[in-house]
Scaffold this motif. Structure first.
Motif, mmCIF file in Angstrom:
data_model
loop_
_atom_site.group_PDB
_atom_site.id
_atom_site.type_symbol
_atom_site.label_atom_id
_atom_site.label_comp_id
_atom_site.label_asym_id
_atom_site.label_seq_id
_atom_site.Cartn_x
_atom_site.Cartn_y
_atom_site.Cartn_z
ATOM 1 N N VAL A 175 0.837 -1.204 0.000
ATOM 2 C CA VAL A 175 0.000 0.000 0.000
ATOM 3 C C VAL A 175 0.872 1.253 0.000
ATOM 4 O O VAL A 175 0.586 2.226 -0.707
ATOM 5 C CB VAL A 175 -0.941 0.006 1.224
ATOM 6 N N ALA A 176 1.936 1.247 0.783
ATOM 7 C CA ALA A 176 2.815 2.418 0.864
ATOM 8 C C ALA A 176 3.460 2.721 -0.480
ATOM 9 O O ALA A 176 3.543 3.886 -0.890
ATOM 10 C CB ALA A 176 3.890 2.175 1.925
ATOM 11 N N ILE A 177 3.909 1.679 -1.175
ATOM 12 C CA ILE A 177 4.505 1.885 -2.504
ATOM 13 C C ILE A 177 3.472 2.460 -3.460
ATOM 14 O O ILE A 177 3.760 3.362 -4.259
ATOM 15 C CB ILE A 177 5.081 0.563 -3.045
ATOM 16 N N GLY A 178 2.228 1.948 -3.370
ATOM 17 C CA GLY A 178 1.167 2.469 -4.222
ATOM 18 C C GLY A 178 0.838 3.915 -3.920
ATOM 19 O O GLY A 178 0.662 4.745 -4.829
ATOM 20 N N LEU A 179 0.786 4.265 -2.643
ATOM 21 C CA LEU A 179 0.459 5.636 -2.258
ATOM 22 C C LEU A 179 1.610 6.597 -2.518
ATOM 23 O O LEU A 179 1.404 7.806 -2.630
ATOM 24 C CB LEU A 179 0.091 5.690 -0.766
ATOM 25 N N ASN A 180 2.829 6.058 -2.604
ATOM 26 C CA ASN A 180 3.990 6.916 -2.859
ATOM 27 C C ASN A 180 4.181 7.208 -4.340
ATOM 28 O O ASN A 180 4.958 8.095 -4.702
ATOM 29 C CB ASN A 180 5.255 6.255 -2.306
ATOM 30 N N SER A 181 3.499 6.427 -5.179
ATOM 31 C CA SER A 181 3.596 6.649 -6.624
ATOM 32 C C SER A 181 2.798 7.886 -7.025
ATOM 33 O O SER A 181 1.995 8.405 -6.251
ATOM 34 C CB SER A 181 3.075 5.416 -7.374
ATOM 35 N N LYS A 182 3.025 8.336 -8.215
ATOM 36 C CA LYS A 182 2.381 9.571 -8.681
ATOM 37 C C LYS A 182 0.978 9.274 -9.189
ATOM 38 O O LYS A 182 0.739 9.161 -10.391
ATOM 39 C CB LYS A 182 3.234 10.239 -9.757
ATOM 40 N N ILE A 183 0.047 9.127 -8.251
ATOM 41 C CA ILE A 183 -1.352 8.900 -8.600
ATOM 42 C C ILE A 183 -2.193 10.063 -8.086
ATOM 43 O O ILE A 183 -1.784 10.797 -7.199
ATOM 44 C CB ILE A 183 -1.873 7.581 -7.990
ATOM 45 N N LYS A 184 -3.378 10.224 -8.653
ATOM 46 C CA LYS A 184 -4.262 11.309 -8.246
ATOM 47 C C LYS A 184 -4.833 11.041 -6.848
ATOM 48 O O LYS A 184 -5.047 9.894 -6.472
ATOM 49 C CB LYS A 184 -5.402 11.459 -9.248
ATOM 50 N N PHE A 185 -5.056 12.103 -6.123
ATOM 51 C CA PHE A 185 -5.675 12.048 -4.793
ATOM 52 C C PHE A 185 -4.878 11.191 -3.808
ATOM 53 O O PHE A 185 -5.435 10.589 -2.909
ATOM 54 C CB PHE A 185 -7.111 11.507 -4.876
ATOM 55 N N ARG A 186 -3.550 11.119 -3.966
ATOM 56 C CA ARG A 186 -2.772 10.258 -3.090
ATOM 57 C C ARG A 186 -2.771 10.761 -1.647
ATOM 58 O O ARG A 186 -2.734 9.963 -0.709
ATOM 59 C CB ARG A 186 -1.343 10.110 -3.594
ATOM 60 N N LYS A 187 -2.831 12.095 -1.440
ATOM 61 C CA LYS A 187 -2.884 12.616 -0.073
ATOM 62 C C LYS A 187 -4.206 12.259 0.597
ATOM 63 O O LYS A 187 -4.246 11.922 1.776
ATOM 64 C CB LYS A 187 -2.684 14.135 -0.087
ATOM 65 N N THR A 188 -5.280 12.322 -0.181
ATOM 66 C CA THR A 188 -6.591 11.936 0.349
ATOM 67 C C THR A 188 -6.623 10.448 0.672
ATOM 68 O O THR A 188 -7.137 10.025 1.707
ATOM 69 C CB THR A 188 -7.699 12.261 -0.664
ATOM 70 N N LEU A 189 -6.031 9.650 -0.206
ATOM 71 C CA LEU A 189 -6.000 8.206 0.018
ATOM 72 C C LEU A 189 -5.169 7.858 1.246
ATOM 73 O O LEU A 189 -5.497 6.928 1.984
ATOM 74 C CB LEU A 189 -5.423 7.504 -1.218
ATOM 75 N N ARG A 190 -4.093 8.608 1.483
ATOM 76 C CA ARG A 190 -3.282 8.362 2.681
ATOM 77 C C ARG A 190 -4.110 8.571 3.943
ATOM 78 O O ARG A 190 -4.011 7.797 4.903
ATOM 79 C CB ARG A 190 -2.066 9.304 2.697
ATOM 80 N N ALA A 191 -4.916 9.631 3.940
ATOM 81 C CA ALA A 191 -5.775 9.903 5.104
ATOM 82 C C ALA A 191 -6.815 8.802 5.283
ATOM 83 O O ALA A 191 -7.095 8.373 6.406
ATOM 84 C CB ALA A 191 -6.451 11.259 4.934
ATOM 85 N N ILE A 192 -7.379 8.329 4.170
ATOM 86 C CA ILE A 192 -8.399 7.278 4.235
ATOM 87 C C ILE A 192 -7.798 5.977 4.768
ATOM 88 O O ILE A 192 -8.388 5.305 5.613
ATOM 89 C CB ILE A 192 -9.036 7.061 2.850
ATOM 90 N N TYR A 193 -6.610 5.632 4.273
ATOM 91 C CA TYR A 193 -5.964 4.392 4.712
ATOM 92 C C TYR A 193 -5.562 4.443 6.183
ATOM 93 O O TYR A 193 -5.410 3.397 6.822
ATOM 94 C CB TYR A 193 -4.729 4.107 3.853
ATOM 95 N N PHE A 194 -5.382 5.650 6.724
ATOM 96 C CA PHE A 194 -4.971 5.773 8.120
ATOM 97 C C PHE A 194 -6.167 5.709 9.076
ATOM 98 O O PHE A 194 -5.985 5.519 10.279
ATOM 99 C CB PHE A 194 -4.217 7.091 8.341
ATOM 100 N N LEU A 195 -7.379 5.834 8.575
ATOM 101 C CA LEU A 195 -8.572 5.860 9.414
ATOM 102 C C LEU A 195 -8.704 4.646 10.345
ATOM 103 O O LEU A 195 -9.056 4.801 11.517
ATOM 104 C CB LEU A 195 -9.825 5.993 8.543
ATOM 105 N N PRO A 196 -8.465 3.413 9.873
ATOM 106 C CA PRO A 196 -8.619 2.265 10.787
ATOM 107 C C PRO A 196 -7.779 2.364 12.050
ATOM 108 O O PRO A 196 -8.168 1.832 13.096
ATOM 109 C CB PRO A 196 -8.172 1.076 9.922
ATOM 110 N N ASN A 197 -6.643 3.064 11.978
ATOM 111 C CA ASN A 197 -5.753 3.145 13.135
ATOM 112 C C ASN A 197 -6.331 3.999 14.256
ATOM 113 O O ASN A 197 -5.974 3.809 15.425
ATOM 114 C CB ASN A 197 -4.394 3.703 12.705
ATOM 115 N N ILE A 198 -7.227 4.938 13.925
ATOM 116 C CA ILE A 198 -7.773 5.833 14.948
ATOM 117 C C ILE A 198 -9.111 5.321 15.495
ATOM 118 O O ILE A 198 -9.674 5.931 16.404
ATOM 119 C CB ILE A 198 -7.941 7.270 14.405
ATOM 120 N N LEU A 199 -9.593 4.225 14.959
ATOM 121 C CA LEU A 199 -10.851 3.661 15.435
ATOM 122 C C LEU A 199 -10.598 2.793 16.668
ATOM 123 O O LEU A 199 -9.547 2.187 16.812
ATOM 124 C CB LEU A 199 -11.510 2.827 14.338
#
Length: 285
Positions: free
Chosen positions: A84-108
């Protein structure tokens, strides 16, 4: 003046740490050499509790389950989080938003997540599978002694991937794009870049993730309480759950204190072993 200010800031923190952490730990070690039940009088029994822990089939079964769960979960969470980290580090659209979404389970809350997945495994998946005619999924895996641990692994890994992904992202950011461009010019493929550039340069982060993941999974408690309660029977009873139940509900405070000391030594030994092996591998890379 500065030294006085430092003392005023550090002394309260040290005092609180000693009162709520060090002192209870020392108390537990002290009671592990007694037969105290959590109330009433007690006598010193020496190493009797420690010997009984090593002879206790229930404790050994809990250790085996905990090790199996921790090893499988540690491997899976590092594979998924690095991917997932490699995918989010690549040059894709909305990667900052996706990083926040992927981090959500950790705060639950772990307990809330556990109860939600308990409902999913117990009702949603069996009913959905029955409507689709998928007989293999019509049974609640949490009620199966052979498969209940798989449900716990799924939930624990799903929630842990978030934190480990952030750590891997921190490591990937430190790698210069020039290295990948030079490798591309030399004709290197995706896998060659990963094994020759990415993985060696994030080796310290891999070490941190492996040690933290193993330590956290060895201490699993909330997920099991919310999903299976240690059942069916005692098939998913972890060491933490066994210590809690025996110490606070079963009148085995001193005995489980000895179990906790053994448990602590095991976790420290495994963590030190991991650090030494993985750091040696970092040097070799």
């Amino acid at each position: 003046m500065k030294s006085r200010a430092y003392l005023l800031m550090t002394i309260p923190a040290i005092a609180l740490f000693f009162i709520f952490h060090t002192y209870p730990a020392l108390q537990g070690i002290f009671y592990s050499f007694t037969n105290w039940r959590g109330y009433g009088d007690f006598d010193y029994v020496g190493f009797k509790n420690y010997i009984n822990v090593l002879r206790d089939d229930r404790a050994l079964s809990a250790y085996l389950f905990t090790f199996k769960f921790a090893i499988v979960s540690t491997i899976l969470v590092n594979v998924f989080s690095l991917t997932v980290a490699i995918g989010l580090n690549s040059k894709i659209k909305f990667r900052k938003t996706l990083r926040a979404i992927y981090f959500l389970p950790n705060i639950l809350s772990i307990v809330i997540v556990g109860f939600i997945f308990n409902f999913i495994f117990t009702h949603f998946i069996p009913n959905f599978a029955e409507d689709l005619g998928i007989n293999a999924l019509t049974q609640n895996i949490l009620g199966n002694p052979d498969l209940a641990w798989v449900g716990v692994v799924i939930v624990a890994v799903w929630q842990a991937v978030a934190f480990n992904t952030i750590l891997y992202l921190a490591g990937l950011i430190t790698i210069s794009d020039d290295l990948y461009e030079a490798a591309s010019i030399d004709g290197a493929g995706i896998w060659h870049k990963f094994w020759r550039i990415t993985f060696p340069l994030i080796a310290p982060f891999f070490t941190i993730n492996m040690v933290l993941a193993m330590k956290n999974f060895l201490m699993v408690f909330d997920h099991i309480v919310a999903l299976t309660g240690g059942g069916p029977g005692q098939s998913t009873e972890s060491i933490s759950l066994l210590i809690y139940r025996g110490g606070f509900q079963g009148g085995e405070f001193a005995y489980q204190s000895a179990n906790a000391v053994v448990y602590f030594i095991v976790i420290v030994a495994i963590s030190v072993f991991q650090i030494r092996v993985l750091q040696r591998r970092e040097v070799e890379m």
